[in-house]
Enzyme design. Structure first.
Site, PDB file in Angstrom:
ATOM      1  N   GLY A   1       9.665   3.614 -10.119  1.00  0.00           N
ATOM      2  CA  GLY A   1       9.044   4.935  -9.939  1.00  0.00           C
ATOM      3  C   GLY A   1       8.168   5.023  -8.709  1.00  0.00           C
ATOM      4  CD  GLU A   2       3.340   3.206  -8.792  1.00  0.00           C
ATOM      5  OE1 GLU A   2       2.472   3.966  -9.238  1.00  0.00           O
ATOM      6  OE2 GLU A   2       3.116   2.016  -8.554  1.00  0.00           O
TER       7      GLU A   2
ATOM      8  CG  LEU B   1      15.509  -0.512 -18.158  1.00  0.00           C
ATOM      9  CD1 LEU B   1      14.131  -0.226 -18.743  1.00  0.00           C
ATOM     10  CD2 LEU B   1      16.137  -1.725 -18.843  1.00  0.00           C
ATOM     11  CG  ASN B   2      18.952   6.509 -17.987  1.00  0.00           C
ATOM     12  OD1 ASN B   2      20.002   6.721 -17.366  1.00  0.00           O
ATOM     13  ND2 ASN B   2      18.385   7.434 -18.742  1.00  0.00           N
TER      14      ASN B   2
ATOM     15  N   GLY C   1       1.850  13.458 -13.580  1.00  0.00           N
ATOM     16  CA  GLY C   1       0.531  12.829 -13.503  1.00  0.00           C
ATOM     17  C   GLY C   1       0.319  12.135 -12.170  1.00  0.00           C
TER      18      GLY C   1
ATOM     19  CB  THR D   1       9.030   8.505 -15.941  1.00  0.00           C
ATOM     20  OG1 THR D   1       8.388   8.375 -17.221  1.00  0.00           O
ATOM     21  CG2 THR D   1       7.951   8.646 -14.899  1.00  0.00           C
TER      22      THR D   1
END
Lengths: 318, 735
Positions: free
Chosen positions: B694-695, B620-621, B244, B473
């Site tokens: 992510g950004e 987190l991961n 997206g 994601t």
């Protein structure tokens, strides 16, 4: 996509006759370009003659020491052929510089010669385009033309022939063999195959209606260092901004053809005499009369620079 | 659960599942084709007809005539939706232009019709038979021209358009070392793999949309508003999304036209936006024109910072907030940031991954490189010297966590920065000129209210349901990890259901807020469920331990399955964020390091290696976080080297509107990437103590590449993308 009828041809001559008999009919082989264009209704054949099962998929030696490549030899097979890799390295290098593995598996030798331009205005059916719709005008002139032609273009069209394989064939002095609807055959030097289209840019090649390519022959190998240098913004899967196909000899002589700048693989035999004098001398002669646009004026120095890179690479190899 | 105090010790801190590199739990479905995407829901709507969208052939004007006769008579055609047949449609809150144009046309390829037919091929063929006549209006298509008279504009209607601290002009005039430079970033397209796609089905007045959308609740609201129906009559289902990048934050024409087509045809209709329409029909990242002025003392300390940016959009649109990071990234007593917004008649601009910071840092971090050179300072050291631990506009407000200096130092060490030759064009490898570049990465941490429902069944299986989305994601996995951690069960005992508007409203995926906010919402629901379990068992909830699939209190231990009983147990809650973000600034930081080669002959640029060192709260991961960062770094390569929507300023549209002509990086462009996450927990961000990554992975990459190109070739290019034509224009060929 417009509805169309379909038949599978039984022989090259029958295929040619079938297309000649139906105005608006076309051959289909790999379909990697034609089908995309049909979906966008840029190509609207009323009838397709499938030539895939004709026995034109062999690579054979010719009596004069060259190679005869069947029209249906897939790009992957042609690039991988041991004789091609050994004696005509520029051809292998050009082919593997184009498209993707999947497309090369499907694309044929003849179809690759016939691929149409990638001008973005040709692809947008809202825009005027003399190549797509004769007489409608050219939106690319005065528009976004970074990818487009700088020489051999006209006031009707500034598109390019986008392929790689034909650029190598041009420097190899290949000959295109065809069969006519009448059954007679023709040998067209690659130099005369693609047109400098002037005010009829909707006609890409000098093939006549219904004329079917059956093979491409390569003359006896000439040795030398074979280089295909393709310049593009990303490392793979992009059309050439400029490409150079070269066969260079130890004495500094050689042949060069340029892709990405003209309606056809661009070669000026007279310019090759200047090869020992270096890239600038060759480029000046090759590009005499060039008419670049603001967006693609960089292709003029880029041709010279790519030639210089190729000449340097050949010296390193020698 | 209200989160208004810094997080203390909590079950997440056990780190039995959270923080472990974990394969995606949806990976096997994606790789075996058993994760159906919106357009593939044949199971849910087996009799769906096919819709094909007709886009406007002009950028601005109106339709004078539309002839549908031939299309209606074409084989298989069931319905044709146009503005005439659709009835009144209200523009959604998140749309700038109407999703169905006519008679007025607001931008090129704005949808003007949907042809519905039995097969896709029939719909496509019939669409080509629609004849539309237009009257063209003169449009505004040139950003530079439009910016000459454009007004100042804040982030939104309430925000001030200019931020000032101290006296920039005076400090800049007095600074011994100065930079005043202009930078340009182009319009860019999200270019995600899966197009916008929807299947619509009506049951009476109730509409179900299987769609591809990042923000389910926003989408549900805008579908209802656009169609003029109650929200309760709309259900959105979007469990799998093929990318997206912000392009699916909002409902687009595929969803609305599918709904209208299904209504008109009296059966379900599926619509995927054709690839050549996506670029002009939907949103894009707007181009910017940025002026940066920096003033510093001989010691390298910035005394004056000004960043002014201009962008354009359709009437009613917003600015690309390219100056936001400049308010927070470096110390400096005198500051000025402002934006201008021009009106353009190009397709609407909107968020694309790291809106604001991505193009803003592409300019600011090149300016920092230029300034370091003027100061004769190492660019890493120059950034370290100008670090700040407090909000430079409000020095009383500190950063909750800020490890920019640590990112830069660690990056310099691991990348071999000391090997860099500061003199441009001094390293050669065969025909390649080689250079290294650095940039700071910065992206704010945003938190959003987020809810979830968590249940346990009699087999001890934990099921999480939330309208949160996973846009590729790894959200499924971190939500499962969160529930497993809090409920004390292994990962395999957690089932995660996402992307359905009948589930509790979550944060959604955008602005890198999704991971931290949505897992915090799951945490809240799990904590509520733990209370319900304890209560049912008669345990004192304060000393209950959830571990190994059991509930323990003192010497009593009950399997979770048994506690749930035949009826099962469930709880629903949301995380709601108080004003902690006001008290302390929450941001994420990175150091980006890049080595490039520039072909000495042709100016071709190829990346040789990349490293990002990130500090972004608890990871987190680490596995999916790394994937996020390398994906973002790849997008940064695209932004730096090739991505540009080419504008035809005569006709007002993006010309290169397909993936052959809008180039994004391919595998061959990305040889070697490394990511390092620094240890960090941020108790101010949420009970998860996490932030987004992510950004962040995109922010600064482009500038690091630009700086490496300068170091390699000696050519400073301030207009992106940095293509070979700009390189060869600036450099003589050296063979």
């Amino acid at each position: 996509m417009k509805a169309f009828t379909y038949e599978r041809a039984e022989s090259p001559a029958a295929a040619a006759a079938a297309v000649a008999a139906r105005p608006g009919a076309k051959f289909i082989a790999g379909g990697t370009n034609l089908l995309d264009l049909m979906k966008l209704q840029i190509e609207e054949p009323v009838h397709l003659v499938d030539v895939n099962r004709l026995a034109l998929d062999k690579i054979e030696p010719t009596p004069d020491g060259g190679l005869r490549i069947g029209a249906l030899v897939r790009n992957t097979d042609l690039a991988a052929d041991e004789r091609v890799r050994r004696d005509y390295g520029v051809l292998t290098r050009a082919i593997v510089a184009g498209a993707s593995g999947q497309l090369r598996n499907k694309a044929t030798t003849a179809g690759n010669l016939l691929q149409r331009t990638r001008c973005p205005y040709f692809y947008d059916t809202n825009q005027p385009c003399n190549k797509r719709k004769p007489g409608s005008g050219c939106a690319a002139i005065g528009g976004y033309s970074r990818q487009l032609g700088i020489i051999g273009t006209s006031d009707a069209c500034i598109a390019t022939y986008p392929g790689d394989m034909a650029v190598a064939m041009r420097v190899l002095d290949a000959t295109v063999e065809t069969v006519q609807p009448s059954g007679s055959t023709r040998h067209i030097p690659i130099a005369d195959f693609h047109r400098v289209w002037g005010d009829t840019p909707h006609i890409d090649t000098n093939l006549q209606p219904g004329e079917l390519i059956t093979a491409v022959t390569l003359p006896k190998p000439v040795g030398g260092t074979h280089i295909y240098h393709k310049v593009r913004d990303r490392a793979s899967y992009a059309y050439a901004l400029v490409s150079v196909a070269a066969i260079l000899q130890r004495d500094g002589s050689g042949h060069v053809a340029i892709g990405g700048i003209a309606p056809k693989p661009w070669r000026v035999e007279a310019a090759e005499a200047a090869l020992p004098q270096g890239a600038k001398a060759v480029a000046t002669r090759l590009l005499a009369g060039a008419r670049p646009r603001p967006d693609n004026a960089f292709k003029v120095p880029l041709v010279e620079r790519t030639l210089a890179a190729v000449i340097a690479q050949a010296k390193d190899a020698a | 659960m209200k989160f208004d105090q810094p997080a203390g010790q909590n079950p997440i801190d056990q780190l039995k599942v959270i923080g472990k590199p974990t394969n995606r739990i949806d990976g096997k479905f994606k790789t075996t084709g058993t994760a159906p995407y919106a357009y593939e829901r044949h199971d849910a709507a087996p009799d769906a007809a096919y819709g094909y969208v007709v886009g406007a052939g002009i950028a601005k004007g109106r339709i004078t005539a539309m002839d549908l006769t031939a299309a209606k008579a074409a084989p298989g055609v069931l319905a044709i939706v146009t503005a005439d047949t659709a009835g009144p449609l209200v523009k959604g809150d998140f749309n700038t232009a109407k999703l169905l144009g006519g008679p007025a046309i607001d931008h090129y390829h704005q949808a003007v019709a949907l042809v519905v037919a039995e097969t896709f091929e029939q719909a496509r063929a019939a669409a080509a038979l629609i004849r539309v006549d237009y009257a063209r209006d003169k449009g505004r298509f040139d950003l530079d021209t439009a910016l000459k008279t454009a007004p100042l504009k804040g982030d939104d209607d309430k925000a001030p358009p200019v931020h000032r601290v101290g006296d920039f002009e005076k400090a800049f005039a007095a600074a011994p070392i100065k930079l005043d430079a202009l930078y340009e970033t182009p319009d860019q397209s999200h270019a995600m793999m899966e197009p916008h796609a929807s299947i619509a089905s009506w049951a009476g007045d109730k509409l179900t949309l299987w769609t591809s959308n990042q923000m389910i609740a926003w989408g549900k609201g805008d579908v209802a508003k656009t169609l003029g129906i109650p929200k309760d009559d709309v259900r959105l289902i979007s469990p799998y999304i093929g990318g997206g990048f912000g392009g699916k934050l909002f409902v687009r024409a595929d969803a609305i036209l599918a709904a209208l087509g299904a209504k008109q045809a009296g059966r379900p209709v599926k619509v995927a936006l054709q690839r050549p329409l996506m670029i002009n029909n939907t949103t894009h990242r707007p181009a910017t024109r940025q002026r940066i002025r920096l003033g510093a003392g001989e010691d390298g300390k910035l005394t004056a910072i000004a960043h002014e940016s201009g962008s354009g959009d359709l009437p009613g649109g917003g600015p690309e907030t390219a100056v936001s990071q400049t308010r927070l990234l470096y110390a400096g007593a005198n500051r000025l940031t402002s934006m201008r917004l021009a009106v353009l008649d190009l397709p609407e601009g909107n968020a694309m991954r790291a809106p604001g910071e991505a193009p803003g840092l592409m300019a600011l971090e090149v300016a920092m490189d230029e300034m370091a050179e003027k100061l004769n300072m190492d660019p890493v050291q120059f950034r370290i010297v100008n670090d700040t631990q407090v909000d430079p506009e409000k020095p009383g407000r500190k950063f909750s966590q800020r490890q920019l200096v640590e990112c830069l130092r660690m990056g310099a060490d691991k990348f071999g920065w000391s090997q860099r030759n500061a003199k441009p064009r001094s390293v050669r490898d065969g025909r390649w000129l080689v250079g290294m570049g650095v940039a700071s990465g910065f992206r704010n941490n945003i938190t959003m209210k987020s809810g979830a429902r968590v249940g346990i069944d009699k087999k001890g299986m934990v099921t999480v349901a939330t309208d949160m989305t996973d846009i590729g994601t790894g959200t499924y996995t971190i939500i499962a990890q969160t529930a497993a951690e809090v409920m004390g069960v292994p990962l395999e005992k957690v089932n995660v259901l996402l992307g359905d508007s009948s589930f509790p409203v979550a944060a959604g995926s955008g602005g890198q807020w999704g991971a931290n906010s949505s897992t915090a919402g799951v945490y809240a629901a799990c904590m509520k469920l733990r209370e319900a379990v304890a209560q049912k068992l008669g345990f004192n909830s304060a000393d209950v331990e959830f571990a190994d699939g059991k509930v323990r209190s003192g010497n009593r231990s009950v399997p979770l399955a048994q506690a749930a009983g035949d009826a099962g147990l469930s709880a629903e809650d949301s995380i709601e964020f108080g004003d902690l973000a006001k008290k302390e600034q929450q941001s994420t930081f990175a150091g980006h390091f890049v080595e490039v080669g520039v072909d000495a002959y042709t100016g071709e640029i190829r990346i040789r290696r990349m490293l990002a060192v990130c500090a972004a709260g608890r990871i987190l991961n680490p596995k999916s976080a790394r994937s996020q960062v390398i994906g973002a770094m790849t997008m940064g390569v695209g932004a730096a080297l090739m991505e540009e929507l080419a504008i035809d300023k005569r006709f007002g549209f993006f010309v290169n509107h397909d993936l052959a002509s809008y180039e994004v990086p391919v595998h061959a462009d990305i040889p070697h990437q490394e990511v390092i996450f620094l240890e960090e927990v941020d108790p101010m961000s949420s009970p998860m103590k996490a932030k987004g990554v992510g950004e962040l992975g995109l922010c600064g990459v482009g500038a690091a590449i630009a700086n490496a190109i300068y170091n390699a070739s000696g050519v400073r290019i301030r207009e992106y993308p940095i293509t070979l034509d700009k390189v060869i224009a600036g450099t003589a060929m050296v063979a």
